[in-house]
Design an enzyme around this catalytic site. Structure first.
Site, PDB file in Angstrom:
ATOM      1  N   GLU A  18       3.637  53.939  88.200  1.00 16.87           N
ATOM      2  CA  GLU A  18       4.973  54.075  87.608  1.00 16.87           C
ATOM      3  C   GLU A  18       5.538  55.439  87.988  1.00 16.87           C
ATOM      4  O   GLU A  18       4.988  56.471  87.596  1.00 16.87           O
ATOM      5  CB  GLU A  18       4.862  53.942  86.081  1.00 16.87           C
ATOM      6  CG  GLU A  18       6.106  54.298  85.308  1.00 16.87           C
ATOM      7  CD  GLU A  18       5.834  54.440  83.813  1.00 16.87           C
ATOM      8  OE1 GLU A  18       6.563  55.216  83.157  1.00 16.87           O
ATOM      9  OE2 GLU A  18       4.901  53.788  83.297  1.00 16.87           O
TER      10      GLU A  18
ATOM     11  N   LYS B 253       5.474  48.904  75.567  1.00 15.44           N
ATOM     12  CA  LYS B 253       4.820  50.196  75.764  1.00 15.44           C
ATOM     13  C   LYS B 253       4.698  50.869  74.400  1.00 15.44           C
ATOM     14  O   LYS B 253       5.696  51.301  73.825  1.00 15.44           O
ATOM     15  CB  LYS B 253       5.652  51.053  76.719  1.00 15.44           C
ATOM     16  CG  LYS B 253       5.193  52.506  76.830  1.00 15.44           C
ATOM     17  CD  LYS B 253       6.140  53.291  77.711  1.00 15.44           C
ATOM     18  CE  LYS B 253       5.809  54.771  77.713  1.00 15.44           C
ATOM     19  NZ  LYS B 253       6.688  55.547  78.605  1.00 15.44           N
TER      20      LYS B 253
END
Length: 216
Positions: free
Chosen positions: A43, A134
């Site tokens: 990411e 998340k």
């Protein structure tokens, strides 16, 4: 099918490297080191200079390897999400839920992973099609919180970020996390001396810990 592969790779590997670098060159080197160590889901945060260019470079470099997925992190708004998707990002991560980002990602069939910390936030994110939640910051709640959440929301896919280390990663996995996000504990290993083999070695340890946790 691309979306399905992205989610499958994240679930299979169980680790997403959160790359927050001081330069685009450093971000690329850290990403390569993570991938070499088996953490093939990276990411690239938008706090990294020229994050778009980093994403484009990595997507092009690993275009023939379906196990490598490159996403964008710290996406705060719809405009940034659009730029990330245009750069080739295969998933989008935000520190908090954003309805417009969720709708845009759904439109382009890109997995969206918003940061949530309460049941209400998670419920809203799921309603707008978030694929993975998340749990952020994970350090604020700890692994036991995951079991509590999955009682009323057994369908939620949780990926804690913040507070995940080699010492507790197995506990997060045992409590029902689909994957974990690792930032500084993994990617900062090379910052002092530029030795990226340290990042690769750590990445292997995280992958092994996830594998062992799933087997036990």
């Amino acid at each position: 099918m691309k979306k399905l592969n992205t989610l499958q790779q994240i679930a299979d590997k169980g680790v997403v490297a959160v790359i927050r670098a001081d330069s685009s060159e450093e971000a690329i080197l850290i990403s390569r080191a993570c991938i070499e160590g088996g953490v093939t889901c990276v990411e690239i945060t938008y706090t990294t200079p020229d994050a778009d260019a980093v994403i484009k470079t990595l997507v092009a470099e690993y275009k023939n390897d379906p196990t490598v997925v490159v996403g964008a992190g710290t996406v705060l708004d719809e405009t940034t999400a659009r730029l990330a998707i245009m750069a080739g990002s295969e998933f989008v991560v935000s520190p908090a839920f954003n309805k417009e980002v969720a709708l845009l990602c759904n439109l382009y069939a890109i997995p969206y992973m918003p940061g949530c910390i309460t049941i209400k936030e998670m419920q809203e994110a799921l309603t707008f099609g978030a694929d993975v939640i998340k749990l952020f910051p994970g350090s604020a709640v700890g692994p036991d919180f995951v079991k509590a959440v999955k009682a009323p929301l057994p369908q939620v896919n949780i990926m804690p970020t913040g507070g995940v280390s080699l010492n507790n990663i197995q506990e997060w996995i045992h409590n029902g996390c689909v994957a974990v996000g690792i930032g500084g504990n993994l990617v900062n290993a090379a910052k002092a001396d530029g030795d990226y083999t340290k990042v690769t070695a750590l990445a292997r340890q995280y992958v092994d810990k996830v594998r062992l946790a799933r087997q036990s």
